[in-house]
Write a protein that holds these residues in place. Structure first.
Motif, PDB file in Angstrom:
ATOM      1  N   SER A   1      11.033   1.969  -3.929  1.00 23.31           N
ATOM      2  CA  SER A   1      12.372   2.297  -4.582  1.00 23.31           C
ATOM      3  C   SER A   1      13.208   3.047  -3.733  1.00 23.31           C
ATOM      4  O   SER A   1      14.350   2.975  -3.590  1.00 23.31           O
ATOM      5  N   ARG A   2      12.740   4.110  -3.002  1.00 25.01           N
ATOM      6  CA  ARG A   2      13.632   5.065  -2.037  1.00 25.01           C
ATOM      7  C   ARG A   2      13.805   4.220  -0.759  1.00 25.01           C
ATOM      8  O   ARG A   2      15.178   4.499  -0.474  1.00 25.01           O
ATOM      9  N   ASN A   3      13.065   3.429  -0.491  1.00 28.60           N
ATOM     10  CA  ASN A   3      13.398   2.545   0.853  1.00 28.60           C
ATOM     11  C   ASN A   3      14.470   1.569   0.425  1.00 28.60           C
ATOM     12  O   ASN A   3      15.352   1.356   1.228  1.00 28.60           O
ATOM     13  N   VAL A   4      14.324   0.826  -0.542  1.00 28.34           N
ATOM     14  CA  VAL A   4      15.311   0.095  -0.812  1.00 28.34           C
ATOM     15  C   VAL A   4      16.757   0.775  -1.128  1.00 28.34           C
ATOM     16  O   VAL A   4      17.942   0.280  -0.721  1.00 28.34           O
ATOM     17  N   ALA A   5      16.511   1.867  -1.985  1.00 25.49           N
ATOM     18  CA  ALA A   5      17.957   2.796  -2.181  1.00 25.49           C
ATOM     19  C   ALA A   5      18.530   2.989  -0.889  1.00 25.49           C
ATOM     20  O   ALA A   5      19.885   3.179  -0.603  1.00 25.49           O
ATOM     21  N   MET A   6      17.817   3.565   0.107  1.00 21.71           N
ATOM     22  CA  MET A   6      18.240   3.942   1.336  1.00 21.71           C
ATOM     23  C   MET A   6      18.789   2.656   2.165  1.00 21.71           C
ATOM     24  O   MET A   6      19.968   2.950   2.956  1.00 21.71           O
ATOM     25  N   LEU A   7      18.192   1.414   1.825  1.00 22.64           N
ATOM     26  CA  LEU A   7      18.942   0.338   2.559  1.00 22.64           C
ATOM     27  C   LEU A   7      20.171   0.126   1.987  1.00 22.64           C
ATOM     28  O   LEU A   7      21.169  -0.228   2.715  1.00 22.64           O
ATOM     29  N   GLU A   8      20.287   0.221   0.733  1.00 23.88           N
ATOM     30  CA  GLU A   8      21.354  -0.162   0.026  1.00 23.88           C
ATOM     31  C   GLU A   8      22.676   0.874   0.322  1.00 23.88           C
ATOM     32  O   GLU A   8      23.865   0.751   0.701  1.00 23.88           O
ATOM     33  N   ARG A   9      22.260   2.126   0.426  1.00 23.76           N
ATOM     34  CA  ARG A   9      23.223   3.148   0.770  1.00 23.76           C
ATOM     35  C   ARG A   9      23.740   2.868   2.508  1.00 23.76           C
ATOM     36  O   ARG A   9      25.014   3.139   2.694  1.00 23.76           O
ATOM     37  N   ASN A  10      22.807   2.445   3.108  1.00 23.39           N
ATOM     38  CA  ASN A  10      23.190   2.288   4.608  1.00 23.39           C
ATOM     39  C   ASN A  10      24.104   1.093   4.705  1.00 23.39           C
ATOM     40  O   ASN A  10      25.099   0.901   5.293  1.00 23.39           O
ATOM     41  N   LEU A  11      23.786  -0.223   3.799  1.00 28.32           N
ATOM     42  CA  LEU A  11      24.422  -1.377   4.040  1.00 28.32           C
ATOM     43  C   LEU A  11      25.839  -1.195   3.090  1.00 28.32           C
ATOM     44  O   LEU A  11      26.821  -1.819   3.379  1.00 28.32           O
ATOM     45  N   GLY A  12      25.928  -0.333   2.168  1.00 23.47           N
ATOM     46  CA  GLY A  12      26.997  -0.104   1.256  1.00 23.47           C
ATOM     47  C   GLY A  12      27.329  -1.044   0.152  1.00 23.47           C
ATOM     48  O   GLY A  12      28.345  -1.147  -0.340  1.00 23.47           O
ATOM     49  N   VAL A  13      26.399  -1.686  -0.081  1.00 28.39           N
ATOM     50  CA  VAL A  13      26.230  -2.496  -1.225  1.00 28.39           C
ATOM     51  C   VAL A  13      25.056  -2.732  -2.131  1.00 28.39           C
ATOM     52  O   VAL A  13      24.057  -2.139  -1.570  1.00 28.39           O
ATOM     53  N   ARG A  14      24.948  -3.141  -3.275  1.00 27.21           N
ATOM     54  CA  ARG A  14      23.880  -3.011  -4.150  1.00 27.21           C
ATOM     55  C   ARG A  14      23.123  -4.434  -4.008  1.00 27.21           C
ATOM     56  O   ARG A  14      23.792  -5.462  -4.003  1.00 27.21           O
ATOM     57  N   LEU A  15      21.821  -4.162  -3.814  1.00 25.25           N
ATOM     58  CA  LEU A  15      21.113  -5.501  -3.592  1.00 25.25           C
ATOM     59  C   LEU A  15      20.463  -5.915  -4.599  1.00 25.25           C
ATOM     60  O   LEU A  15      19.878  -7.180  -4.789  1.00 25.25           O
ATOM     61  N   PHE A  16      20.184  -5.071  -5.580  1.00 25.40           N
ATOM     62  CA  PHE A  16      19.197  -5.495  -6.732  1.00 25.40           C
ATOM     63  C   PHE A  16      20.115  -5.124  -8.248  1.00 25.40           C
ATOM     64  O   PHE A  16      20.784  -3.818  -8.081  1.00 25.40           O
ATOM     65  N   HIS A  17      20.029  -5.936  -9.199  1.00 22.38           N
ATOM     66  CA  HIS A  17      20.429  -5.521 -10.641  1.00 22.38           C
ATOM     67  C   HIS A  17      18.980  -4.940 -11.300  1.00 22.38           C
ATOM     68  O   HIS A  17      17.898  -5.594 -11.118  1.00 22.38           O
ATOM     69  N   ARG A  18      18.981  -3.522 -11.612  1.00 23.12           N
ATOM     70  CA  ARG A  18      17.886  -3.082 -12.019  1.00 23.12           C
ATOM     71  C   ARG A  18      17.782  -2.968 -13.743  1.00 23.12           C
ATOM     72  O   ARG A  18      19.020  -2.394 -14.033  1.00 23.12           O
ATOM     73  N   SER A  19      16.769  -3.157 -14.258  1.00 21.19           N
ATOM     74  CA  SER A  19      16.884  -2.941 -15.718  1.00 21.19           C
ATOM     75  C   SER A  19      15.230  -2.171 -16.064  1.00 21.19           C
ATOM     76  O   SER A  19      14.546  -2.434 -14.998  1.00 21.19           O
TER      77      SER A  19
ATOM     78  N   ALA B   1       0.857  -1.206   0.069  1.00 23.07           N
ATOM     79  CA  ALA B   1      -0.113  -0.132  -0.136  1.00 23.07           C
ATOM     80  C   ALA B   1       0.604   1.423   0.111  1.00 23.07           C
ATOM     81  O   ALA B   1       0.491   2.241   0.645  1.00 23.07           O
ATOM     82  N   LEU B   2       1.949   1.251  -0.838  1.00 24.91           N
ATOM     83  CA  LEU B   2       2.598   2.314  -0.955  1.00 24.91           C
ATOM     84  C   LEU B   2       2.731   2.401  -2.495  1.00 24.91           C
ATOM     85  O   LEU B   2       2.132   2.086  -3.132  1.00 24.91           O
ATOM     86  N   THR B   3       3.522   4.028  -2.895  1.00 26.42           N
ATOM     87  CA  THR B   3       3.904   4.125  -4.245  1.00 26.42           C
ATOM     88  C   THR B   3       5.090   3.237  -4.633  1.00 26.42           C
ATOM     89  O   THR B   3       5.883   2.966  -3.665  1.00 26.42           O
ATOM     90  N   PRO B   4       5.307   3.055  -5.987  1.00 27.78           N
ATOM     91  CA  PRO B   4       6.703   2.464  -6.395  1.00 27.78           C
ATOM     92  C   PRO B   4       7.901   3.360  -5.917  1.00 27.78           C
ATOM     93  O   PRO B   4       8.891   2.870  -5.647  1.00 27.78           O
ATOM     94  N   ALA B   5       7.389   4.759  -6.093  1.00 27.63           N
ATOM     95  CA  ALA B   5       8.847   5.425  -5.828  1.00 27.63           C
ATOM     96  C   ALA B   5       9.088   5.488  -4.406  1.00 27.63           C
ATOM     97  O   ALA B   5      10.346   5.378  -3.920  1.00 27.63           O
ATOM     98  N   ALA B   6       8.333   5.055  -3.542  1.00 25.12           N
ATOM     99  CA  ALA B   6       8.635   5.072  -1.916  1.00 25.12           C
ATOM    100  C   ALA B   6       9.175   3.730  -1.608  1.00 25.12           C
ATOM    101  O   ALA B   6      10.338   3.753  -0.925  1.00 25.12           O
TER     102      ALA B   6
END
Length: 309
Positions: free
Chosen positions: A34-52, A27-32
């Motif tokens: 994506s933003r949550n995942v990007a924040m998680l990646e930034r905090n962990l210092g690793v890329r979690l997804f290959h995006r296309s 029940a969120l927007t796709p942007a939200a």
């Protein structure tokens, strides 16, 4: 410390392979998401997804992280979902899937007592003739038969799913009663085309002694829904084979009669399915217990047993 929103966005996106689909379930927007995942990646210092533009797949680090947190996250989600209201009662939306005929006949009548006892729970019940993916589709529980026990899903049996042959007294008037399952082929058959395989579904019947005989009905009328099969039998179109639970009221009222009463087909069990968690949400736990207790008190397992004649 990562927020639950970031972790949920990651896990849902990983399971569904899409930010958009994860957003719909959360029940969120796709942007939200994506933003949550990007924040998680930034905090962990690793890329979690290959995006296309077409696909979202986990990196090696993402796969390792998904595996590491899956069990713990499920427990945290369950604990949050099970948090009681101020009055100490389970609460929240209870999303359940069930077959239309079985659900309306045997589960829906349990609802008034259930919501009176647990007013904080808001039922959202889906009546559908398909085995849902409980975890991926966000269901709290499902009731029926034929479900695959995928990882993370458990089942509690409620009653046997025994298939019997039935017809209306009006249809059978002037016709010879079949003496064995093979004799059913001489009558007009109301049969079902499987939604999964596309094939006509036929059964092998058995008796209490263990003998087995194919019961191949004449394909006089083909439908794709058990409710239509029952209604067609009531309209005296022919003979059909249905689970006892779907026709028990018609048999007891005399609107339908059972043919070859010593014989039945075993389709497994009618069960209630739910996610296996160390901390099951309170709303799910009390619903499962309520249904199981109702079946025991009503002795429905015995009533639905076609083996009893």
């Amino acid at each position: 410390m990562e927020t639950l929103a970031n972790l949920e966005s990651f896990v849902r996106s990983a399971d569904l392979g899409s930010f958009s689909e994860a957003a719909r379930r959360l029940a969120l927007t796709p942007a939200a998401v994506s933003r949550n995942v990007a924040m998680l990646e930034r905090n962990l210092g690793v890329r979690l997804f290959h995006r296309s533009t077409r696909k979202l797949t986990l990196t090696e680090a993402g796969q390792a992280f998904r595996h590491a947190i899956s069990g713990n996250l499920a427990d945290i989600q369950a604990a949050i979902a099970g948090v009681a209201t101020a009055g100490g009662e389970p609460s929240g939306v209870l999303k359940v899937s069930m077959a239309p005929t079985f659900g309306t006949m045997h589960i829906l009548p349990l609802l008034p007592c259930f919501i009176a006892r647990y007013p904080g729970i808001r039922p959202e019940w889906h009546f559908e003739n398909r085995p849902v993916d409980i975890i991926a589709e966000g269901y709290d529980a499902a009731i029926g038969g034929g479900f695959d026990l995928s990882p993370g899903v458990v089942a509690r049996n409620l009653a046997p799913a025994h298939i019997i042959a039935v017809a209306s007294p009006a249809y059978m008037a002037g016709r010879r009663l079949p003496a064995s399952p093979t004799d059913l082929a001489q009558l007009d058959g109301i049969v079902m085309r499987s939604l999964q395989s596309g094939r006509i579904r036929h059964w092998t019947m058995r008796d209490a002694a263990g003998a087995q005989v194919p019961a191949t009905l004449k394909e006089a009328f083909v439908v794709n829904d058990p409710a239509a099969m029952r209604r067609s039998a009531l309209l005296s179109i022919g003979v059909t084979m249905l689970v006892v639970a779907d026709v028990i009221d018609d048999l007891e009222s005399g609107d339908l009669v059972r043919l070859v009463p010593r014989w039945y087909a075993d389709a497994g069990a009618i069960s209630i399915y739910f996610a296996s968690r160390t901390l099951l949400p309170g709303k799910t736990r009390v619903f499962v217990d309520h249904v199981v207790d109702a079946f025991k008190q009503g002795r429905l397992a015995e009533r639905f047993a076609g083996s009893l004649g």
